[in-house]
Design an enzyme around this catalytic site. Structure first.
Site, PDB file in Angstrom:
ATOM      1  N   ASP A  58       8.563 -12.998  -5.625  1.00  0.00           N
ATOM      2  CA  ASP A  58       9.391 -13.315  -4.712  1.00  0.00           C
ATOM      3  C   ASP A  58       7.984 -14.678  -4.087  1.00  0.00           C
ATOM      4  O   ASP A  58       8.438 -15.871  -3.274  1.00  0.00           O
ATOM      5  CB  ASP A  58       9.257 -12.918  -3.260  1.00  0.00           C
ATOM      6  CG  ASP A  58       8.294 -12.002  -2.987  1.00  0.00           C
ATOM      7  OD1 ASP A  58       6.435 -12.358  -3.186  1.00  0.00           O
ATOM      8  OD2 ASP A  58       7.534 -11.123  -1.542  1.00  0.00           O
ATOM      9  N   SER A  59       7.321 -15.071  -4.879  1.00  0.00           N
ATOM     10  CA  SER A  59       6.215 -16.564  -5.419  1.00  0.00           C
ATOM     11  C   SER A  59       6.823 -17.584  -5.346  1.00  0.00           C
ATOM     12  O   SER A  59       6.902 -18.158  -4.651  1.00  0.00           O
ATOM     13  CB  SER A  59       5.303 -15.927  -5.868  1.00  0.00           C
ATOM     14  OG  SER A  59       6.191 -15.779  -7.420  1.00  0.00           O
ATOM     15  N   ASP A  97      12.064  -8.568  -7.735  1.00  0.00           N
ATOM     16  CA  ASP A  97      10.971  -8.652  -6.398  1.00  0.00           C
ATOM     17  C   ASP A  97      11.402  -8.819  -5.263  1.00  0.00           C
ATOM     18  O   ASP A  97      12.049  -9.563  -5.351  1.00  0.00           O
ATOM     19  CB  ASP A  97       9.976  -9.757  -6.497  1.00  0.00           C
ATOM     20  CG  ASP A  97       8.103  -9.106  -5.802  1.00  0.00           C
ATOM     21  OD1 ASP A  97       8.496  -7.751  -5.522  1.00  0.00           O
ATOM     22  OD2 ASP A  97       7.604 -10.158  -5.853  1.00  0.00           O
ATOM     23  N   LYS A 127       9.938  -4.153  -7.932  1.00  0.00           N
ATOM     24  CA  LYS A 127       8.925  -3.931  -7.330  1.00  0.00           C
ATOM     25  C   LYS A 127       9.242  -4.636  -5.769  1.00  0.00           C
ATOM     26  O   LYS A 127      10.064  -5.123  -5.206  1.00  0.00           O
ATOM     27  CB  LYS A 127       8.399  -4.935  -7.951  1.00  0.00           C
ATOM     28  CG  LYS A 127       6.751  -5.145  -7.023  1.00  0.00           C
ATOM     29  CD  LYS A 127       5.741  -5.998  -7.993  1.00  0.00           C
ATOM     30  CE  LYS A 127       5.616  -7.354  -7.637  1.00  0.00           C
ATOM     31  NZ  LYS A 127       5.211  -7.709  -5.932  1.00  0.00           N
ATOM     32  N   GLU A 129       6.499  -3.430  -1.919  1.00  0.00           N
ATOM     33  CA  GLU A 129       5.030  -4.002  -1.708  1.00  0.00           C
ATOM     34  C   GLU A 129       4.535  -2.659  -0.316  1.00  0.00           C
ATOM     35  O   GLU A 129       5.538  -3.121   0.661  1.00  0.00           O
ATOM     36  CB  GLU A 129       5.038  -5.057  -1.009  1.00  0.00           C
ATOM     37  CG  GLU A 129       4.844  -6.976  -1.820  1.00  0.00           C
ATOM     38  CD  GLU A 129       4.356  -7.861  -1.261  1.00  0.00           C
ATOM     39  OE1 GLU A 129       3.908  -7.851   0.303  1.00  0.00           O
ATOM     40  OE2 GLU A 129       4.785  -8.950  -1.620  1.00  0.00           O
ATOM     41  N   GLU A 196      -3.391  -6.477  -5.943  1.00  0.00           N
ATOM     42  CA  GLU A 196      -3.947  -7.987  -5.821  1.00  0.00           C
ATOM     43  C   GLU A 196      -5.131  -7.934  -4.893  1.00  0.00           C
ATOM     44  O   GLU A 196      -4.717  -7.498  -4.017  1.00  0.00           O
ATOM     45  CB  GLU A 196      -2.483  -8.638  -5.075  1.00  0.00           C
ATOM     46  CG  GLU A 196      -2.668 -10.006  -5.107  1.00  0.00           C
ATOM     47  CD  GLU A 196      -1.574 -11.274  -5.013  1.00  0.00           C
ATOM     48  OE1 GLU A 196      -0.392  -9.947  -4.778  1.00  0.00           O
ATOM     49  OE2 GLU A 196      -1.609 -12.214  -4.407  1.00  0.00           O
TER      50      GLU A 196
HETATM   51  O1  KIV Z   1       6.253 -12.719  -5.960  1.00  0.00           O
HETATM   52  C1  KIV Z   1       4.791 -12.340  -7.272  1.00  0.00           C
HETATM   53  O2  KIV Z   1       4.630 -13.298  -7.636  1.00  0.00           O
HETATM   54  C2  KIV Z   1       4.028 -11.292  -7.307  1.00  0.00           C
HETATM   55  C3  KIV Z   1       2.811 -11.851  -7.993  1.00  0.00           C
HETATM   56  C4  KIV Z   1       1.509 -12.685  -7.225  1.00  0.00           C
HETATM   57  C5  KIV Z   1       2.616 -10.122  -8.641  1.00  0.00           C
HETATM   58  O3  KIV Z   1       3.769  -9.981  -6.644  1.00  0.00           O
END
Ligand code: KIV
Length: 297
Positions: A58-59, A97, A127, A129, A196
């Site tokens: 989600d970056s 994500d 994934k 959080e 992280e």
């Molecule tokens: O969204 C992302 O890129 C991440 C990584 C930093 C692990 O969660």
């Protein structure tokens, strides 16, 4: 081991890295290389470079969509990018994500959105959080047959609550809590865990305590694998980057110079050259010109 079975942990597609292989890599001490990707071109390059796991992070909210945090990215945007990445790779495990808001509300919503990642985005796993209130979400998604990667430490979706983009687990109490959360995520069914911005000794202890592999980003060397954001490691992100970022290339400079050269060529007429153009048979051209001339009279 890659198989054509469809059990959780085993690869559904021949040639695809199985989740069980990641655990085996941990046991063997073979480090796992993971990178983010957001489109087919980037994903293809990641596979060609031998990357094991591709995270459609989600970056993307920040590095692709230009937001100032990861919070605004939507399910539709994440699915769009996940589908592009998944369509481009064979071996790497593709992790979707789950964006903020897609799993916080209820177990039911979490399962529904995880299913969308697999069904519409063609991700292999998802994934999410956090631990605590998120543990039932992890359990529910795993029970639906979708493998889950956890994420502890600096969890950007809750950066405001954490007091900003800061390293986590720097006090004895918070480090103990993180270890407890990591064990609880493993117990809930996570097959792997991202750590992280976590102090090296804390990440090392967590890695030692877990059977599942840990993937670090700013968590030191004593973890089972490392992940970086595509744009950061390739030098596409300009300005301030986190302490843990290592730039392996300066693509921003390469791209800027190439674009400037293109703009200059367009303005001077140096581009296109003869070799970039298409011709037509001389008789067809003559007929075309004659037809136009006739229309004018
Ligand atoms: O969204 C992302 O890129 C991440 C990584 C930093 C692990 O969660």
């Amino acid at each position: 081991m890659t198989t054509s079975h469809t059990n959780v942990g085993e690869a559904k597609v021949p040639g695809k890295l199985a989740i069980t292989e990641l655990s085996e890599m941990k046991r063997q001490g073979t480090r796992i290389a993971m990178v983010t990707a957001y489109d087919a071109a980037g994903a293809r390059l990641a596979e060609a470079a031998g990357i094991d796991v591709v995270l459609v992070g989600d970056s993307a909210a920040m590095v692709v969509l230009g937001h100032d945090s990861t919070v605004p990215v939507t399910m539709e945007e994440m699915l769009f990018m996940t589908r592009a990445v998944a369509s481009a790779v064979k071996r790497p495990l593709v992790v979707g994500d789950m964006p903020f808001g897609s799993y916080q509300v209820s177990d039911r919503e979490a399962v529904r959105n995880a299913v969308r990642f697999v069904k519409e985005g063609r991700a292999d796993t998802v994934k999410l959080e956090g631990a605590g209130r998120m543990l039932p979400r992890v359990k529910a998604i795993v029970e639906s047959g979708i493998p889950v990667m956890g994420h502890l430490g600096l969890t950007p979706q809750s950066a405001t609550a954490l007091g900003g983009y800061k390293a986590q687990g720097r006090t004895a109490a918070s480090a103990r809590q993180m270890l407890a959360d990591a064990l609880a995520l493993q117990e809930a069914g996570c097959y792997s865990l991202v750590l992280e911005a976590v102090p090296t000794p804390v990440a090392a202890r967590i890695t030692e305590a877990l059977e599942i592999p840990t993937i670090g980003i700013g968590a030191g060397p004593q973890v089972d694998g490392q992940v970086l954001v595509y744009h950061d490691l390739l030098g596409l992100t300009e300005g301030h980057t986190a302490r843990f970022v290592k730039r392996y290339a300066d693509l921003a400079t390469v791209i800027r110079e190439a674009l400037a050269a293109f703009a200059a060529d367009v303005r001077s007429g140096a581009y296109p050259e003869e070799r970039h153009t298409y011709g037509m048979p001389a008789d067809e051209q003559a007929a075309f010109e004659a037809a136009i001339a006739e229309e004018k009279t």
